[in-house]
Scaffold this motif. Structure first.
Motif, short mmCIF file in Angstrom:
data_model
loop_
_atom_site.label_atom_id
_atom_site.label_comp_id
_atom_site.label_asym_id
_atom_site.label_seq_id
_atom_site.Cartn_x
_atom_site.Cartn_y
_atom_site.Cartn_z
N ILE A 257 20.51 65.92 35.73
CA ILE A 257 20.58 64.97 36.70
C ILE A 257 19.31 64.02 36.60
O ILE A 257 19.21 62.58 36.70
CB ILE A 257 20.76 65.70 38.09
N ALA A 258 18.09 64.49 36.32
CA ALA A 258 16.84 63.79 36.51
C ALA A 258 16.78 62.88 35.29
O ALA A 258 16.14 61.70 35.25
CB ALA A 258 15.67 64.81 36.45
N GLU A 259 17.29 63.33 34.17
CA GLU A 259 17.44 62.72 33.07
C GLU A 259 18.28 61.22 33.12
O GLU A 259 17.91 60.04 32.68
CB GLU A 259 18.09 63.26 31.72
N PHE A 260 19.59 61.27 33.72
CA PHE A 260 20.20 60.05 34.09
C PHE A 260 19.28 59.08 34.93
O PHE A 260 19.40 57.83 34.97
CB PHE A 260 21.64 60.50 34.88
N GLN A 261 18.75 59.63 36.15
CA GLN A 261 17.75 58.91 36.99
C GLN A 261 16.59 58.32 36.22
O GLN A 261 16.41 57.20 36.57
CB GLN A 261 17.39 59.84 38.20
N GLN A 262 16.06 59.08 35.38
CA GLN A 262 14.81 58.35 34.62
C GLN A 262 15.51 57.32 33.83
O GLN A 262 14.65 56.21 33.61
CB GLN A 262 14.19 59.69 33.84
N MET A 263 16.54 57.49 33.02
CA MET A 263 17.35 56.28 32.38
C MET A 263 17.48 55.09 33.26
O MET A 263 16.85 53.82 32.81
CB MET A 263 18.51 56.62 31.69
N ALA A 264 18.02 55.38 34.35
CA ALA A 264 17.98 54.16 35.41
C ALA A 264 16.78 53.54 35.73
O ALA A 264 16.51 52.24 35.64
CB ALA A 264 18.88 54.73 36.55
#
Length: 141
Positions: A128-135
């Motif tokens: 989940i954090a990875e998707f948020q980091q990409m954003a």
């Protein structure tokens, strides 16, 4: 899990109300989950569907890498239609926007992927954090 109110700002960061943004994704996943629970499916069919998901999802990635973005977008629509309870179509749509240089739209879709992952079993906090980091990275460009 915390319940998100319909009129609250969408947690994906789009600036829209939850009901006008990601609520539909959540409802689709809930309906598909209920359907699957109500109708037991033989293991062979599940394995076959997963193969089709993987093949289609990987094909969309290949199209993105080849720069065939209109075709990749059609593939995303097919993923959404056939596998609405899987995150692949959301993630692939984010990749398409990113490849087109539409960083704000890509960031919005990565946030949708993060929200989708939060509402589904099988995703850990790191994913989940990875998707948020990409954003967040795309927003800073």
């Amino acid at each position: 899990m915390v319940k998100i109110e319909r009129n609250a700002p969408c947690p994906c960061g789009s600036g829209k109300k939850y009901k006008k943004c990601c609520l539909q994704l959540s409802h689709q996943a809930d309906k598909e989950r209920a359907r699957l629970l109500a109708e037991p499916v033989p293991l062979e069919v599940i394995d076959q569907d997963w193969d089709n998901l993987d093949e289609l999802s990987n094909h969309v990635v290949d199209l993105i890498h080849e720069g065939r973005l209109d075709e990749a977008e059609l593939g995303c629509q097919e993923l959404r239609s056939r596998f609405p309870d899987q995150i692949d179509w959301i993630d692939r749509q984010a990749h398409i926007y990113e490849k087109r240089g539409q960083n704000k739209k890509a960031a919005e879709w990565y946030r949708k992927a993060a929200l989708f992952a939060q509402t589904q079993d099988g995703f850990d906090a790191e994913a989940i954090a990875e998707f948020q980091q990409m954003a967040d990275q795309l927003d800073s460009r």
